[in-house]
Design an enzyme around this catalytic site. Structure first.
Site, PDB file in Angstrom:
ATOM      1  N   PRO A   1      -2.455  22.829  15.760  1.00 45.95           N
ATOM      2  CA  PRO A   1      -1.575  24.023  15.290  1.00 45.95           C
ATOM      3  C   PRO A   1      -0.481  24.502  15.994  1.00 45.95           C
ATOM      4  O   PRO A   1      -0.796  24.778  16.998  1.00 45.95           O
ATOM      5  CB  PRO A   1      -2.647  25.051  14.700  1.00 45.95           C
ATOM      6  N   ASN A   2       0.689  24.637  15.464  1.00 45.40           N
ATOM      7  CA  ASN A   2       1.935  25.212  15.947  1.00 45.40           C
ATOM      8  C   ASN A   2       2.564  24.338  17.202  1.00 45.40           C
ATOM      9  O   ASN A   2       3.678  24.810  17.538  1.00 45.40           O
ATOM     10  CB  ASN A   2       1.759  26.440  16.487  1.00 45.40           C
TER      11      ASN A   2
ATOM     12  N   ARG B   1       8.987  27.376  19.673  1.00 46.61           N
ATOM     13  CA  ARG B   1       8.107  28.234  19.883  1.00 46.61           C
ATOM     14  C   ARG B   1       7.830  28.836  21.582  1.00 46.61           C
ATOM     15  O   ARG B   1       7.821  28.003  22.360  1.00 46.61           O
ATOM     16  CB  ARG B   1       6.651  27.470  19.522  1.00 46.61           C
TER      17      ARG B   1
ATOM     18  N   TYR C   1       6.209  27.324  26.762  1.00 45.79           N
ATOM     19  CA  TYR C   1       5.903  25.887  26.482  1.00 45.79           C
ATOM     20  C   TYR C   1       7.158  24.935  26.880  1.00 45.79           C
ATOM     21  O   TYR C   1       6.892  23.757  26.440  1.00 45.79           O
ATOM     22  CB  TYR C   1       5.555  25.892  24.923  1.00 45.79           C
TER      23      TYR C   1
ATOM     24  N   ASN D   1      -4.493  18.036  22.370  1.00 46.82           N
ATOM     25  CA  ASN D   1      -4.238  19.629  22.535  1.00 46.82           C
ATOM     26  C   ASN D   1      -4.406  20.312  21.259  1.00 46.82           C
ATOM     27  O   ASN D   1      -3.907  20.010  20.273  1.00 46.82           O
ATOM     28  CB  ASN D   1      -2.870  19.661  22.974  1.00 46.82           C
TER      29      ASN D   1
ATOM     30  N   ALA E   1      -4.717  26.425  19.227  1.00 50.14           N
ATOM     31  CA  ALA E   1      -5.664  27.736  19.290  1.00 50.14           C
ATOM     32  C   ALA E   1      -7.152  27.375  18.814  1.00 50.14           C
ATOM     33  O   ALA E   1      -7.890  28.214  19.091  1.00 50.14           O
ATOM     34  CB  ALA E   1      -5.048  28.636  18.176  1.00 50.14           C
TER      35      ALA E   1
ATOM     36  N   HIS F   1     -10.161  27.303  21.243  1.00 48.09           N
ATOM     37  CA  HIS F   1     -10.764  28.601  21.570  1.00 48.09           C
ATOM     38  C   HIS F   1     -12.008  28.976  20.562  1.00 48.09           C
ATOM     39  O   HIS F   1     -12.634  30.146  20.603  1.00 48.09           O
ATOM     40  CB  HIS F   1      -9.947  29.730  21.724  1.00 48.09           C
TER      41      HIS F   1
ATOM     42  N   ASP G   1     -18.065  19.478  18.093  1.00 42.85           N
ATOM     43  CA  ASP G   1     -19.377  18.545  17.404  1.00 42.85           C
ATOM     44  C   ASP G   1     -18.657  17.250  17.026  1.00 42.85           C
ATOM     45  O   ASP G   1     -19.254  16.145  17.289  1.00 42.85           O
ATOM     46  CB  ASP G   1     -19.825  19.256  16.109  1.00 42.85           C
TER      47      ASP G   1
ATOM     48  N   GLU H   1      -8.831  16.788  27.092  1.00 45.50           N
ATOM     49  CA  GLU H   1      -8.215  18.090  26.729  1.00 45.50           C
ATOM     50  C   GLU H   1      -6.954  18.549  27.376  1.00 45.50           C
ATOM     51  O   GLU H   1      -7.043  18.461  28.706  1.00 45.50           O
ATOM     52  CB  GLU H   1      -9.484  19.163  26.700  1.00 45.50           C
TER      53      GLU H   1
ATOM     54  N   HIS I   1      -3.711  21.180  27.882  1.00 45.03           N
ATOM     55  CA  HIS I   1      -2.830  22.345  27.503  1.00 45.03           C
ATOM     56  C   HIS I   1      -1.508  22.445  28.350  1.00 45.03           C
ATOM     57  O   HIS I   1      -1.666  22.065  29.547  1.00 45.03           O
ATOM     58  CB  HIS I   1      -3.749  23.858  27.715  1.00 45.03           C
ATOM     59  N   ILE I   2      -0.390  22.703  27.509  1.00 41.15           N
ATOM     60  CA  ILE I   2       0.696  22.619  28.238  1.00 41.15           C
ATOM     61  C   ILE I   2       0.930  23.932  29.211  1.00 41.15           C
ATOM     62  O   ILE I   2       1.318  23.703  30.288  1.00 41.15           O
ATOM     63  CB  ILE I   2       1.997  23.015  27.132  1.00 41.15           C
ATOM     64  N   SER I   3       0.299  25.245  28.612  1.00 39.46           N
ATOM     65  CA  SER I   3       0.424  26.125  29.554  1.00 39.46           C
ATOM     66  C   SER I   3      -0.976  26.177  30.433  1.00 39.46           C
ATOM     67  O   SER I   3      -1.937  25.634  30.108  1.00 39.46           O
ATOM     68  CB  SER I   3       0.419  27.507  28.597  1.00 39.46           C
TER      69      SER I   3
ATOM     70  N   ARG J   1      -3.407  33.243  31.110  1.00 40.71           N
ATOM     71  CA  ARG J   1      -2.922  34.183  29.933  1.00 40.71           C
ATOM     72  C   ARG J   1      -3.876  35.084  29.451  1.00 40.71           C
ATOM     73  O   ARG J   1      -5.046  35.302  30.140  1.00 40.71           O
ATOM     74  CB  ARG J   1      -2.407  32.905  29.032  1.00 40.71           C
TER      75      ARG J   1
ATOM     76  N   ARG K   1      -7.717  33.116  25.858  1.00 41.42           N
ATOM     77  CA  ARG K   1      -7.451  31.771  26.063  1.00 41.42           C
ATOM     78  C   ARG K   1      -8.429  31.083  27.132  1.00 41.42           C
ATOM     79  O   ARG K   1      -8.227  30.006  27.449  1.00 41.42           O
ATOM     80  CB  ARG K   1      -6.094  31.613  26.291  1.00 41.42           C
TER      81      ARG K   1
HETATM   82  C1  DQA Z   1      -1.938  25.479  24.425  1.00 40.97           C
HETATM   83  C2  DQA Z   1      -2.707  26.913  24.473  1.00 40.97           C
HETATM   84  C3  DQA Z   1      -3.526  27.745  23.486  1.00 40.97           C
HETATM   85  O1  DQA Z   1      -4.082  28.693  23.830  1.00 40.97           O
HETATM   86  C4  DQA Z   1      -2.592  27.961  22.446  1.00 40.97           C
HETATM   87  O2  DQA Z   1      -2.980  28.452  21.186  1.00 40.97           O
HETATM   88  C5  DQA Z   1      -1.602  26.748  21.951  1.00 40.97           C
HETATM   89  C6  DQA Z   1      -1.083  25.903  23.045  1.00 40.97           C
HETATM   90  C7  DQA Z   1      -1.297  25.026  25.220  1.00 40.97           C
HETATM   91  O3  DQA Z   1      -0.660  24.034  25.067  1.00 40.97           O
HETATM   92  O4  DQA Z   1      -0.959  25.527  26.384  1.00 40.97           O
HETATM   93  O5  DQA Z   1      -1.369  26.592  20.479  1.00 40.97           O
HETATM   94  O6  DQA Z   1      -3.033  24.688  23.490  1.00 40.97           O
END
Ligand code: DQA
Length: 138
Positions: A10-11, A18, A23, A69, A72, A75, A82, A93, A95-97, A102, A106
């Site tokens: 998502p997002n 964003r 990001y 990735n 959210a 978390h 599963d 897995e 994550h960009i950040s 943070r 997270r």
């Molecule tokens: C994220 C980190 C997550 O906490 C956040 O909800 C995202 C992006 C990252 O790529 O840093 O949507 O997965």
């Protein structure tokens, strides 16, 4: 290792727009061609969805490795954990950040225990590092 799927949750369709301070300024679509050029022998499919159930279906497709990735859902989603555990193929897995720098919510990932590895904090380059991980640690 020939066929890898990148799945963004998502997002992440909003990359570039964003929170660019966190990001970055480029969209995933503009990053992807350069990533594919780095790995000419690897078929890299890309999928993004904001819907948890669709992400689960997407994980079930047949690949040699999946770079995920989960945004959210990382978390919160026991369902994604599963699903990852039920797969034969390894999942990394990403994550960009650096999620650990943070907000506290997270810091915990529901899905990490099901994944082969975790990469965070290297911006979009994390996706490249994940693919290199697959290629070097079969
Ligand atoms: C994220 C980190 C997550 O906490 C956040 O909800 C995202 C992006 C990252 O790529 O840093 O949507 O997965």
């Amino acid at each position: 290792m020939r066929k890898i799927q990148i799945i963004n949750g998502p997002n992440l369709n909003l990359l570039g727009v964003r929170e660019p301070g966190i990001y970055g300024k480029s969209s995933f679509e503009s990053y992807l061609p350069g990533l594919r050029e780095l790995f000419p022998d690897v078929e890299i499919d890309y999928y993004q969805s904001n819907v948890e159930g669709i992400l689960r279906e997407c994980l079930r497709r047949s690949y040699d490795g999946i770079v995920l990735n989960a945004g959210a859902y990382t978390h919160t989603s026991i369902a994604l954990l599963d699903c990852i555990r039920s797969l034969r193929c390894p999942v990394v897995e990403v994550h960009i950040s650096n999620v650990h720098q943070r907000e506290e919510f997270r810091h915990h990932s529901m899905i990490s225990s099901g994944c082969k590895g975790v990469i965070c904090g290297f911006g979009l380059q994390g996706y490249e590092l994940a693919i290199r991980g697959f290629l070097h640690h079969d």
